[in-house]
Design an enzyme around this catalytic site. Sequence first.
Site, PDB file in Angstrom:
ATOM      1  CG  HIS A 194      -2.221  -0.834   0.609  1.00 62.26           C
ATOM      2  ND1 HIS A 194      -2.311  -2.179   0.806  1.00 62.26           N
ATOM      3  CD2 HIS A 194      -3.257  -0.482  -0.181  1.00 62.26           C
ATOM      4  CE1 HIS A 194      -3.390  -2.618   0.189  1.00 62.26           C
ATOM      5  NE2 HIS A 194      -3.986  -1.609  -0.414  1.00 62.26           N
ATOM      6  CD  GLU A 436      -9.282  -8.651  -5.028  1.00 61.93           C
ATOM      7  OE1 GLU A 436      -8.268  -7.944  -5.096  1.00 61.93           O
ATOM      8  OE2 GLU A 436     -10.267  -8.343  -4.343  1.00 61.93           O
ATOM      9  CG  ASP A 460      -5.191  -8.949  -3.221  1.00 60.62           C
ATOM     10  OD1 ASP A 460      -4.266  -9.188  -2.420  1.00 60.62           O
ATOM     11  OD2 ASP A 460      -5.997  -8.029  -3.057  1.00 60.62           O
ATOM     12  CB  CYS A 507      -8.787  -1.922 -10.851  1.00 60.13           C
ATOM     13  SG  CYS A 507      -9.309  -3.259  -9.784  1.00 60.13           S
TER      14      CYS A 507
HETATM   15  C1  PEP Z   1      -5.769  -5.736  -6.419  1.00 60.17           C
HETATM   16  O1  PEP Z   1      -5.714  -6.633  -5.581  1.00 60.17           O
HETATM   17  O2  PEP Z   1      -5.185  -5.790  -7.534  1.00 60.17           O
HETATM   18  C2  PEP Z   1      -6.528  -4.511  -6.128  1.00 60.17           C
HETATM   19  C3  PEP Z   1      -6.693  -3.595  -7.058  1.00 60.17           C
HETATM   20  O3  PEP Z   1      -7.012  -4.332  -4.861  1.00 60.17           O
HETATM   21  P1  PEP Z   1      -6.117  -3.878  -3.591  1.00 60.17           P
HETATM   22  O4  PEP Z   1      -4.777  -3.441  -4.116  1.00 60.17           O
HETATM   23  O5  PEP Z   1      -6.850  -2.785  -2.935  1.00 60.17           O
HETATM   24  O6  PEP Z   1      -6.066  -5.144  -2.801  1.00 60.17           O
HETATM   25 MG    MG Z   2      -7.084  -6.632  -3.953  1.00 61.54          MG
END
Ligand code: PEP
Ligand code: MG
Length: 583
Positions: A194, A436, A460, A507
């Site tokens: 993150h 994911e 993920d 995404c």
């Molecule tokens: C992902 O897992 O690719 C995603 C976009 O969600 P996050 O990064 O919030 O887990």
């Molecule tokens: Mg994710």
Amino acid sequence: MSEKIFHGVPASGGIAIGPAYLYHSQGLTVSRRKLKPEEVELELKRFQEALAKTRSQIKGLEEKAKEKLGEEHASIFSAHQVLLEDPLFTEDVARIVSSDHINAEFVLHEALEKFKTVMASLNDEYFRERGGDIRDVGNRVLRNLMGKGDKEELKKLDKEIILVANDLIPSDMVNLPTETIKAFCTDVGGKTSHVAIVSRSMGLPAVVGMQKATMDIHDGDLLIVDGNKGLVLVNPRPHIIEQYRHLKEEYVAFQKSLEAFKNLPAVTPDGRRVTLAANIETPLELDDMARHGAEGIGLYRTEFLYMNREENPSEEEQFQAYKELAVKTGDHPAIIRTLDLGGDKFLSHLNDSEEKNPFLGLRAIRLCLKRPDIFKIQLRAILRAAAYGPIKIMFPMISSLSEVLESKVLLQECAEELKHEGQVFRSGIEVGVMIEIPSAAIIADILIQEVDFFSIGTNDLIQYSMAADRGNESVAYLYDPLNPAILRLIHMTVEAAHKAGKWVGMCGEVAGDPQFIPLLLGIGLDELSASVSVISEIKKIIRMMPYEKAKEIALAATRVKTSDEVFEIIRDNVPAELKAILF
Ligand code: PEP
Ligand code: MG
């Protein structure tokens, strides 16, 4: 001061030059350790020493405050000294360490969490404030027990710095004073941790996964952070600083040149149109979105609304936030992802701190389905906000059909309740799921029958397919989007959606990585959603990449065995002017 160069994971592009500031997160990760009987005495001694150190630190602060601010302002610290005599510190911790043979920091941390919950439940300003004070004192003892420094709070910074930290958890990140931070360096983390995602959305350079940044770098060292290459130079010589000043100017000029693409569509030279949307974490980014020419929101990570607070946001508060989204994105769609807490996004009053494997635990939709009381508040707010613009809803961490069906039942229940209450809302909102988890990709043909769209979360999907923690730099090498296993899962998902006549987007961070765009286009993704800061660059690439050629690349990539071969196929088949930019 000697010059040193360190390598890490290039997490967010750009170059920054400035002094280092070492930050020790306020959120401490405390683990539980069973003590051997012979260790207990030493543990008690360690705890007493931490208490003594805390007393002397508070005394020092009290004297400083008296000198600088006067007697009455120093009284808060005398009160903290008194709190240190609370039975929580003088009796409870030692008693439990002796009886249960558990390490002192864990016992103290547990006691503080319990205390926090009780205090928060009392509807009395005075007790809440006392609760805050005892937590401050408790955290100070914890830091001393864990050998962590006593740091001024980051919020109070008044000069420009480069932030160096072991890790920055999402709740730290949302509190950062962005005006004064020029870049990030962290010991831990990979491209999809993150800290990486948030620095990209802030448009700040970041190098993560440096392993020993907090040991090798000292407060005040002059740093050059090259977020494009993943390099950090410590105390560089003047001519190197000069070189990087030039590179930085070039980079800024390149970014500026991308502004020309702001109002152009994301369409290939031979007419294949894709939607280019933004991933956002906070509504603050909405204004930047338009500046970079994003066509709506492909992923709104709503969990950030829930962080850094004692209570969950109310339906009304969420409704207002989502309505702002709907209004500001205008005719473009805004995809609101329901709460994805758990994993590394952790709330003490919602998540279970004892989970051994939080990324494999009660995360996202699993937590929401277990707590429909919380989930339904969010669903109601989304349905109400959808009356003001083309909002879509997306469920994260889907691993089976039953989770989709259960979520839809709750959504329907909310719609009926709102109707019954005579509230304004939109029925028939488009529902999608994130793909994911490998199991979801494998049954994509089944899931698509129940939803309107898919969005592939590669962060993920790669983590769970490769069994490699996305925040652990030791296994960051396994984060390999071009691995044929990952590409097959993406292909399966896209094929299943298209066969059912539905659209499919991506995404995860892969969608924002320039080098992967030709391949993703060729695989047939209809939408790409990425951090606001990279949107213009991605658009430029799409506008240079013929779709027919992209399809050839995607097909050829299915016929090879390794990611290196896939990489070569992309590199050797993009048009020469694109190759010059990408490789
Ligand atoms: C992902 O897992 O690719 C995603 C976009 O969600 P996050 O990064 O919030 O887990
Ligand atoms: Mg994710």
